[in-house]
Scaffold this active site. Structure first.
Site, PDB file in Angstrom:
ATOM      1  CG  ASP A 189      -3.401   3.982   3.868  1.00  0.00           C
ATOM      2  OD1 ASP A 189      -4.466   3.741   4.486  1.00  0.00           O
ATOM      3  OD2 ASP A 189      -3.114   3.462   2.767  1.00  0.00           O
TER       4      ASP A 189
ATOM      5  CE  LYS B   9      -9.249  -2.930   2.749  1.00  0.00           C
ATOM      6  NZ  LYS B   9      -8.073  -2.165   2.462  1.00  0.00           N
TER       7      LYS B   9
ATOM      8  CD1 TRP C 232      -2.302  -2.150   1.669  1.00  0.00           C
ATOM      9  CD2 TRP C 232      -3.026  -1.073  -0.150  1.00  0.00           C
ATOM     10  NE1 TRP C 232      -3.337  -2.867   1.126  1.00  0.00           N
ATOM     11  CE2 TRP C 232      -3.799  -2.239   0.019  1.00  0.00           C
ATOM     12  CE3 TRP C 232      -3.294  -0.242  -1.248  1.00  0.00           C
ATOM     13  CZ2 TRP C 232      -4.830  -2.592  -0.860  1.00  0.00           C
ATOM     14  CZ3 TRP C 232      -4.323  -0.604  -2.124  1.00  0.00           C
ATOM     15  CH2 TRP C 232      -5.070  -1.758  -1.921  1.00  0.00           C
TER      16      TRP C 232
HETATM   17  C1  LIG Z   1      -7.528  -1.507   1.184  1.00  0.00           C
HETATM   18  C2  LIG Z   1      -6.482  -0.484   1.390  1.00  0.00           C
HETATM   19  C3  LIG Z   1      -6.354   0.623   0.540  1.00  0.00           C
HETATM   20  C4  LIG Z   1      -7.192   0.792  -0.699  1.00  0.00           C
HETATM   21  O1  LIG Z   1      -8.466   1.143  -0.433  1.00  0.00           O
HETATM   22  P1  LIG Z   1      -9.516   1.359  -1.623  1.00  0.00           P
HETATM   23  O2  LIG Z   1     -10.733   1.712  -0.859  1.00  0.00           O
HETATM   24  O3  LIG Z   1      -9.618   0.088  -2.394  1.00  0.00           O
HETATM   25  O4  LIG Z   1      -9.031   2.477  -2.466  1.00  0.00           O
HETATM   26  C5  LIG Z   1      -5.370   1.546   0.805  1.00  0.00           C
HETATM   27  N1  LIG Z   1      -4.552   1.416   1.873  1.00  0.00           N
HETATM   28  C6  LIG Z   1      -4.646   0.367   2.707  1.00  0.00           C
HETATM   29  C7  LIG Z   1      -3.712   0.254   3.864  1.00  0.00           C
HETATM   30  C8  LIG Z   1      -5.618  -0.614   2.500  1.00  0.00           C
HETATM   31  O5  LIG Z   1      -5.712  -1.662   3.333  1.00  0.00           O
END
Ligand SMILES: *Cc1c(COP(=O)(O)O)cnc(C)c1O
Length: 362
Positions: A174, A198, A104
């Site tokens: 993030d 998530k 990511w």
């Molecule tokens: C799933 C995830 C993303 C991507 O998210 P989207 O909603 O598919 O754009 C980005 N960063 C992390 C750490 C993730 O787990």
């Protein structure tokens, strides 16, 4: 059969929340409408929206000088939205420091290259992203626009167990896959963002927590719907927000409060992860490859020593109601995601199956 869903995302939601949503599906609180059918400017939805914002602020202990924005675009959208909102504080082309710890953060830095000069301040790529480079090894740029970290790498299964000190430069995190799973000192961050799917609710909602002084510096190319100043001034209602996702997220926030909040959730997450890693470490049949000090409490990649058994392992798991354990294609093997909504009974059921499978094939 009790089913336990180990998906990395979209992921398991609390059963209580799903049952409540089902009961309210066609008629929310006597309004005669489904939440999906309500105007986002009507009093019913405005109340849902306000409660969700308030509960999120309380759960994460977000200080008053931070705005909470409910956006769309997901974590990947933020990879562009963050630079477009923060780079205007510096002469262009600005430099952004990235700490590369997995899939990511790698995606984030590649996207940022469209907008700025990327400095990879530290990387664990040489270890195949099985660790987090120690803060002392980071080569930071003194006048960087910001420092980007991914504090839980969902695919690789590494998680920060410390809050990096980067001085006066804003720290952007993030937190898509562990937001609300552990206590966070928000004041140490300039921006925290995460997609909801998530650990918060359904896909479609993206939460951004941003310190007020970082708002109002968007590049001219930034779309208005993603300009944090415009979004904040309109209380996240500049355009139609993802109303149903916000409603479900709000129910999850209420559920979290009934569980004792984030502090209580964190203790449960520590216990669940410890149970699973302890078992994986106790047998040569399975293997966790992540540096012990940086193992994720949320996403647990593991491997069968004999990978020719992978298909049989997954088929047997599915028969027992243990779903979506296949690892991400870039890492292989298996992955158990054990977010807030995964009860300890789910981890116990997984371990019982790991033992049973080993007994038959070991
Ligand atoms: C799933 C995830 C993303 C991507 O998210 P989207 O909603 O598919 O754009 C980005 N960063 C992390 C750490 C993730 O787990």
């Amino acid at each position: 059969m009790t089913v336990y869903n180990f998906s990395a995302g979209p992921a398991v939601l609390p059963n209580e929340v799903l049952r409540q949503a089902a009961a309210e599906m066609t008629d929310w609180h006597g309004s005669g409408m489904s939440v999906m059918e309500m105007s986002h400017r009507g009093e019913e939805f405005m109340a849902i929206h306000a409660a969700a914002l308030r509960d999120f602020r309380e759960l994460l202990a977000v200080p008053e000088n931070y705005k909470i924005l409910f956006l769309q675009g997901g974590g990947l959208g933020e990879n562009a939205i963050v630079p477009m909102n923060l780079l205007g504080r510096k002469p262009q082309p600005a430099v952004v420091d990235f700490v590369q710890t997995g899939s990511w953060s790698t995606k984030s830095l590649k996207e940022a290259r469209k907008y700025c000069t990327v400095n990879i301040a530290a990387s664990s790529e040489a270890s195949k992203f099985t660790t987090i480079p120690p803060r002392a090894s980071w080569q930071l740029t003194p006048d960087a626009a910001y420092v980007h970290v991914c504090t839980n790498e969902t695919i690789d299964g590494v998680e920060y167990q410390f809050t990096p000190d980067v001085g006066e430069v804003p720290l952007v995190a993030d937190m898509s896959s562990h937001i609300l799973a552990r206590q966070v000192d928000v004041s140490k961050y300039g921006v925290i963002f995460g997609g909801a799917q998530k650990n918060i609710g359904p896909a479609g909602l993206t939460v951004v927590v941003v310190r007020e002084d970082l708002i109002g510096h968007a590049l001219p190319i930034c779309p208005s719907a993603f300009d944090w100043k415009i979004v904040a001034e309109n209380n996240s209602m500049y355009n139609t927000p993802p109303t149903y996702s916000i409603y479900i997220a709000g129910l999850v926030f209420q559920w979290l409060k009934r569980q004792g909040g984030v502090a209580a959730m964190e203790q449960r997450n520590i216990a669940k992860a410890a149970l699973l890693y302890e078992y994986l470490d106790s047998t040569g049949f399975y293997q966790s490859r992540v540096d012990v000090a940086h193992r994720s409490r949320m996403n647990v990649p593991f491997f069968l020593h004999d990978e020719t058994l992978n298909t049989a392992f997954l088929a047997g798991a599915k028969e027992r109601g243990l779903l979506q354990l296949k690892g991400h294609k870039s890492v292989g093997g298996m992955r158990a995601s054990i977010y807030n909504a995964m009860p300890i009974e789910g981890v116990q059921a997984l371990i019982a199956y790991l033992k049973e499978f080993e007994a038959h094939h070991g």
